[in-house]
Design a protein around this motif. Sequence first.
Motif, PDB file in Angstrom:
ATOM      1  N   ALA A 221       0.828  -1.198   0.000  1.00  0.00           N
ATOM      2  CA  ALA A 221       0.000   0.000   0.000  1.00  0.00           C
ATOM      3  C   ALA A 221       0.865   1.252   0.000  1.00  0.00           C
ATOM      4  O   ALA A 221       0.551   2.245  -0.655  1.00  0.00           O
ATOM      5  CB  ALA A 221      -0.936  -0.002   1.203  1.00  0.00           C
ATOM      6  N   VAL A 222       1.982   1.211   0.738  1.00  0.00           N
ATOM      7  CA  VAL A 222       2.886   2.365   0.738  1.00  0.00           C
ATOM      8  C   VAL A 222       3.396   2.612  -0.672  1.00  0.00           C
ATOM      9  O   VAL A 222       3.373   3.744  -1.182  1.00  0.00           O
ATOM     10  CB  VAL A 222       4.061   2.132   1.717  1.00  0.00           C
ATOM     11  CG1 VAL A 222       5.126   3.200   1.532  1.00  0.00           C
ATOM     12  CG2 VAL A 222       3.566   2.144   3.154  1.00  0.00           C
ATOM     13  N   VAL A 223       3.833   1.534  -1.327  1.00  0.00           N
ATOM     14  CA  VAL A 223       4.317   1.663  -2.703  1.00  0.00           C
ATOM     15  C   VAL A 223       3.204   2.201  -3.594  1.00  0.00           C
ATOM     16  O   VAL A 223       3.396   3.108  -4.399  1.00  0.00           O
ATOM     17  CB  VAL A 223       4.820   0.304  -3.214  1.00  0.00           C
ATOM     18  CG1 VAL A 223       5.244   0.395  -4.679  1.00  0.00           C
ATOM     19  CG2 VAL A 223       5.959  -0.198  -2.348  1.00  0.00           C
ATOM     20  N   GLY A 224       2.005   1.643  -3.396  1.00  0.00           N
ATOM     21  CA  GLY A 224       0.863   2.058  -4.213  1.00  0.00           C
ATOM     22  C   GLY A 224       0.556   3.536  -4.058  1.00  0.00           C
ATOM     23  O   GLY A 224       0.347   4.248  -5.041  1.00  0.00           O
ATOM     24  N   VAL A 225       0.566   4.011  -2.798  1.00  0.00           N
ATOM     25  CA  VAL A 225       0.273   5.427  -2.552  1.00  0.00           C
ATOM     26  C   VAL A 225       1.337   6.291  -3.222  1.00  0.00           C
ATOM     27  O   VAL A 225       1.024   7.314  -3.851  1.00  0.00           O
ATOM     28  CB  VAL A 225       0.196   5.714  -1.040  1.00  0.00           C
ATOM     29  CG1 VAL A 225       0.138   7.211  -0.782  1.00  0.00           C
ATOM     30  CG2 VAL A 225      -1.018   5.050  -0.432  1.00  0.00           C
ATOM     31  N   ALA A 226       2.595   5.849  -3.110  1.00  0.00           N
ATOM     32  CA  ALA A 226       3.677   6.614  -3.743  1.00  0.00           C
ATOM     33  C   ALA A 226       3.439   6.699  -5.248  1.00  0.00           C
ATOM     34  O   ALA A 226       3.601   7.763  -5.866  1.00  0.00           O
ATOM     35  CB  ALA A 226       5.026   5.970  -3.438  1.00  0.00           C
ATOM     36  N   ALA A 227       3.004   5.573  -5.835  1.00  0.00           N
ATOM     37  CA  ALA A 227       2.756   5.565  -7.276  1.00  0.00           C
ATOM     38  C   ALA A 227       1.610   6.509  -7.632  1.00  0.00           C
ATOM     39  O   ALA A 227       1.699   7.304  -8.572  1.00  0.00           O
ATOM     40  CB  ALA A 227       2.429   4.147  -7.732  1.00  0.00           C
ATOM     41  N   LEU A 228       0.534   6.451  -6.840  1.00  0.00           N
ATOM     42  CA  LEU A 228      -0.614   7.327  -7.098  1.00  0.00           C
ATOM     43  C   LEU A 228      -0.214   8.795  -6.986  1.00  0.00           C
ATOM     44  O   LEU A 228      -0.663   9.643  -7.754  1.00  0.00           O
ATOM     45  CB  LEU A 228      -1.729   7.025  -6.097  1.00  0.00           C
ATOM     46  CG  LEU A 228      -2.494   5.724  -6.321  1.00  0.00           C
ATOM     47  CD1 LEU A 228      -3.521   5.525  -5.219  1.00  0.00           C
ATOM     48  CD2 LEU A 228      -3.174   5.739  -7.675  1.00  0.00           C
ATOM     49  N   TRP A 229       0.667   9.069  -6.026  1.00  0.00           N
ATOM     50  CA  TRP A 229       1.112  10.449  -5.815  1.00  0.00           C
ATOM     51  C   TRP A 229       1.971  10.889  -7.005  1.00  0.00           C
ATOM     52  O   TRP A 229       1.837  11.983  -7.524  1.00  0.00           O
ATOM     53  CB  TRP A 229       1.911  10.528  -4.518  1.00  0.00           C
ATOM     54  CG  TRP A 229       2.452  11.875  -4.201  1.00  0.00           C
ATOM     55  CD1 TRP A 229       1.733  13.015  -4.049  1.00  0.00           C
ATOM     56  CD2 TRP A 229       3.825  12.212  -4.016  1.00  0.00           C
ATOM     57  NE1 TRP A 229       2.571  14.055  -3.757  1.00  0.00           N
ATOM     58  CE2 TRP A 229       3.865  13.598  -3.739  1.00  0.00           C
ATOM     59  CE3 TRP A 229       5.026  11.493  -4.040  1.00  0.00           C
ATOM     60  CZ2 TRP A 229       5.061  14.266  -3.498  1.00  0.00           C
ATOM     61  CZ3 TRP A 229       6.210  12.149  -3.794  1.00  0.00           C
ATOM     62  CH2 TRP A 229       6.220  13.522  -3.536  1.00  0.00           C
ATOM     63  N   GLY A 230       2.838   9.958  -7.452  1.00  0.00           N
ATOM     64  CA  GLY A 230       3.708  10.265  -8.577  1.00  0.00           C
ATOM     65  C   GLY A 230       2.916  10.579  -9.843  1.00  0.00           C
ATOM     66  O   GLY A 230       3.239  11.504 -10.590  1.00  0.00           O
ATOM     67  N   THR A 231       1.822   9.820 -10.051  1.00  0.00           N
ATOM     68  CA  THR A 231       1.030  10.064 -11.251  1.00  0.00           C
ATOM     69  C   THR A 231       0.042  11.209 -11.069  1.00  0.00           C
ATOM     70  O   THR A 231      -0.653  11.588 -11.996  1.00  0.00           O
ATOM     71  CB  THR A 231       0.241   8.795 -11.634  1.00  0.00           C
ATOM     72  OG1 THR A 231      -0.573   8.439 -10.516  1.00  0.00           O
ATOM     73  CG2 THR A 231       1.149   7.646 -11.984  1.00  0.00           C
ATOM     74  N   GLY A 232      -0.040  11.708  -9.859  1.00  0.00           N
ATOM     75  CA  GLY A 232      -0.902  12.857  -9.623  1.00  0.00           C
ATOM     76  C   GLY A 232      -2.344  12.493  -9.350  1.00  0.00           C
ATOM     77  O   GLY A 232      -3.209  13.356  -9.302  1.00  0.00           O
ATOM     78  N   THR A 233      -2.636  11.181  -9.172  1.00  0.00           N
ATOM     79  CA  THR A 233      -4.011  10.776  -8.891  1.00  0.00           C
ATOM     80  C   THR A 233      -4.435  11.251  -7.495  1.00  0.00           C
ATOM     81  O   THR A 233      -5.563  11.670  -7.289  1.00  0.00           O
ATOM     82  CB  THR A 233      -4.145   9.238  -8.968  1.00  0.00           C
ATOM     83  OG1 THR A 233      -3.351   8.784 -10.061  1.00  0.00           O
ATOM     84  CG2 THR A 233      -5.574   8.830  -9.142  1.00  0.00           C
ATOM     85  N   VAL A 234      -3.488  11.145  -6.555  1.00  0.00           N
ATOM     86  CA  VAL A 234      -3.771  11.582  -5.186  1.00  0.00           C
ATOM     87  C   VAL A 234      -2.855  12.752  -4.871  1.00  0.00           C
ATOM     88  O   VAL A 234      -1.658  12.688  -5.144  1.00  0.00           O
ATOM     89  CB  VAL A 234      -3.500  10.436  -4.186  1.00  0.00           C
ATOM     90  CG1 VAL A 234      -3.629  10.945  -2.766  1.00  0.00           C
ATOM     91  CG2 VAL A 234      -4.444   9.294  -4.434  1.00  0.00           C
ATOM     92  N   SER A 235      -3.425  13.829  -4.345  1.00  0.00           N
ATOM     93  CA  SER A 235      -2.560  14.951  -3.988  1.00  0.00           C
ATOM     94  C   SER A 235      -3.119  15.649  -2.759  1.00  0.00           C
ATOM     95  O   SER A 235      -4.250  15.395  -2.344  1.00  0.00           O
ATOM     96  CB  SER A 235      -2.453  15.935  -5.146  1.00  0.00           C
ATOM     97  OG  SER A 235      -3.737  16.398  -5.470  1.00  0.00           O
ATOM     98  N   ALA A 236      -2.291  16.509  -2.188  1.00  0.00           N
ATOM     99  CA  ALA A 236      -2.712  17.217  -0.986  1.00  0.00           C
ATOM    100  C   ALA A 236      -3.809  18.211  -1.331  1.00  0.00           C
ATOM    101  O   ALA A 236      -3.879  18.707  -2.447  1.00  0.00           O
ATOM    102  CB  ALA A 236      -1.523  17.938  -0.366  1.00  0.00           C
TER     103      ALA A 236
END
Lengths: 371, 483
Positions: free
Chosen positions: A190-205
Amino acid sequence: MPRGLSQRVQEALAAYLFLLPFTLSLLVFFGYAFVRAIYFSFTDYNMFDPPNWVGLSNYINIFRETRFLIALRNSIGFSLIVTICQTAFALMLAVVLNNKIKGIALFRTAYYMPSVASSVVVTLIFLWAFQRTGVFNYVIELFMRYWPFLVAFLALTAVFQLLQVFWDRSRGRPVRWLEPGALLTSFMLAVVGVAALWGTGTVSAIEVEPVRTVWLNTRRTIPEGWGWFSLPLPLISIMMLNTWTTAPTFMLLYLAGLQDIPRELYEAAAVDGANRWQQFRYVTVPQLKHVTFLVMALGIIGTLQMFDQVAIIGSAAPLDSTITLAYYVYSNVFPGGALPRVGIASAAAMILAVLTLIAVLIQRRVVEDNG
Amino acid sequence: MADARTGATAPQAAAVHPASQPTPVEMEKQKAAARRAWARAALVYVLLLVFSLFFMGPFLFATLSSFKDDPIEWPPRLDPPQLKPANWVAAWRLGKAGGGSGWFGAFAPGAEVPFEVTYFVPDGIEPQAPIVRVPRRLPGAGIGAVRPGAFAADYAIVSEVVETARQPAEVAGVSGQLVTYAFTIRHNGEPVVADRLPLDLEVQLRQTFYSATLAPNRIERLGRVQSWNNVAPGVIPYVFYNYTRVFQENYSRTTGKNLFLTWIGNSFFIAGVKVLTHLIIASMTGYALARLRFPGRNALFMLILFSMMIPGQVTFISNYLVLRDGIFGLSKLWGQETLLNSFTGIILSGLCGGSAVFIMKQFFESLPRELEESARIDGAGPATIYTRIVLPLARPALGAVAILTFQGVWNEFFWPLIVLTTPQDKFTLTVGLLNLRQAYGAVALDWGPLLAGAFISAVPVIIIFLVFQRYFVEGISFTGIKG
């Protein structure tokens, strides 16, 4: 020792000698004081002129005083909520800490820190953390800004866990829904997944306004508009503080209790097919009945006397939103400028004492019946 | 959850078993069990860490913030300049240049404090030398505004500001140049030593601060003004600025005594004496209750239990009056009219607490009776048995009583607040902290010294707790068993 006295008498004499200093101080500073407090509560007294007997009028008048009623409401609400929260929290901590793994003593030390420092120190730190630009608001702001990450993390963990469990079960391995090994893998994935989502811009602050909640100097109540049942926000802040500082002490009591539960009970329950929650519910909780009684009794006694926090917070919060019975008593004996109202104060103190005794008796009943 | 411990011990169990030639299926099962146990232990550690952060975090962050110039800055940073070694070195050098030592700086005759500051000036703006001022600044609001001693401003001579370097640079995507200015602050030679040398620099708008010999304490007015509390500080007043303020600013206005130190001393004195009285009286009482038979034993026991349930707010009025009148006039025997505002009063009114008695009673009941029996057969009386046989064995319980009493007395607030009211140098540390809170909180809360004071007052109990942890835990479970 004089000769001729029987051994019994000698022993009793020795006992009284041993007990003399303690008994004397107990009689003067507790016995005499308690009796005098009862007497004062039936008089009109200002510490300078001799007391006047007024019968029950203090007890009648006090219930016409709004500030007393507020203090009474605050004390009861505070005591009920904090006692329940800290007992549950202490039990939870104790169960987690009751592990025979390396370094557990270190964690115990860390947890115990808030109970070692004085209430004055802790309250000062609390005042600082609950400022408008304090750490507490900042943590809330961080949370509001980054909650998408947290949600993504939890969702991904759940997905990975389900996948693993289905995979294992399809191959005939008996795994639980919360299989620890799988859970650990799910966390990492999940940590890796979140990092990937953040990298692609799907999840952001999320852009948020700065949090500037006023926790203390406010007349807000929660819930809003429930009359006597809505508690002032500053008092709720103190509840959080108190739960945080006292839970660790009670955790130690629970830990001592947990270590006394025979292992066989759990084994027997496991044989009968009880799952972990059932073992907790039907073995741990009943076995800790006496500790629970003690913890709740100490909790009630301690919370009903809450004074230090109110005094230290002082002008940082409106008095009516933090005042407790203990502080009400103090402020009537030392009103600063006005004449002391010892009679009213004593009546309030007696009500506080009776409340304590009733609460301890009631919950003793409850604990004994529900064991 | 309840069998978490069972799981955590499983690795050993799994390691012990494979003595009798296991089948492959069994081996597979054992491996799975071991893996499960380790994974569970890892999860438990994560949980433990989260809780530790929850309990320790506020303390650690408050301690860190007690070094900051503004403990309620937004957003809160984790790296205040006071904790950076480069600034320690600078503080040392500047302290020496100011005529003090490297540890404690000063601004003394003969001082010559060199100072350099670098600004970033974006292209299109002509760099300007800063205006240098040594202000007459007070350390803070409230009590901090009342300050004795000389102002460095009256004795400081600032040299001309010289530009020493200029180089092109790019800061945050803006191109421009870094311009360095240097100047020195000299003491005019009058025989007066100022303890601090505050400094303000003012520049034009958009010429932004980049670096300096010592990091500034505040940057104000859209970055135009940079202020230093003290540019000749020495390491300790620089790093422990808030801590030195607690000691320097809290002195008695009548006697000149350092109040904060006095309060620490008072707390230690009262706690020390009360630990002694608790040890003696609690062990005597506990022994009598545990071992001796006498009429009224149960009544006394119930009275002690009852006294522990009744809130202090019930009894303090009478106790206050009793102390005011010198315990029924007894104190006149040793020449004290009243026991209010006296350590004798606060000690006599709390010689021994009920829970200390319980700890001792509980312990003595757990001792085997045989030792005492054989001594009794040899003709020893209760006093001999108590001092020669029982007391030497009671060290663990005495330790628990001592530690818990020290903690309790050190942290006590309500009763000292009532008994010790004037003069200020009678306060204990907790009452003193309330005094600080009022003194620094009167105008706007001046959090630096408050957090520093709180930290100092927590240190003794925390040290004692860390060293004697075992006694703490034992003591608390001892009181626990009685219920």
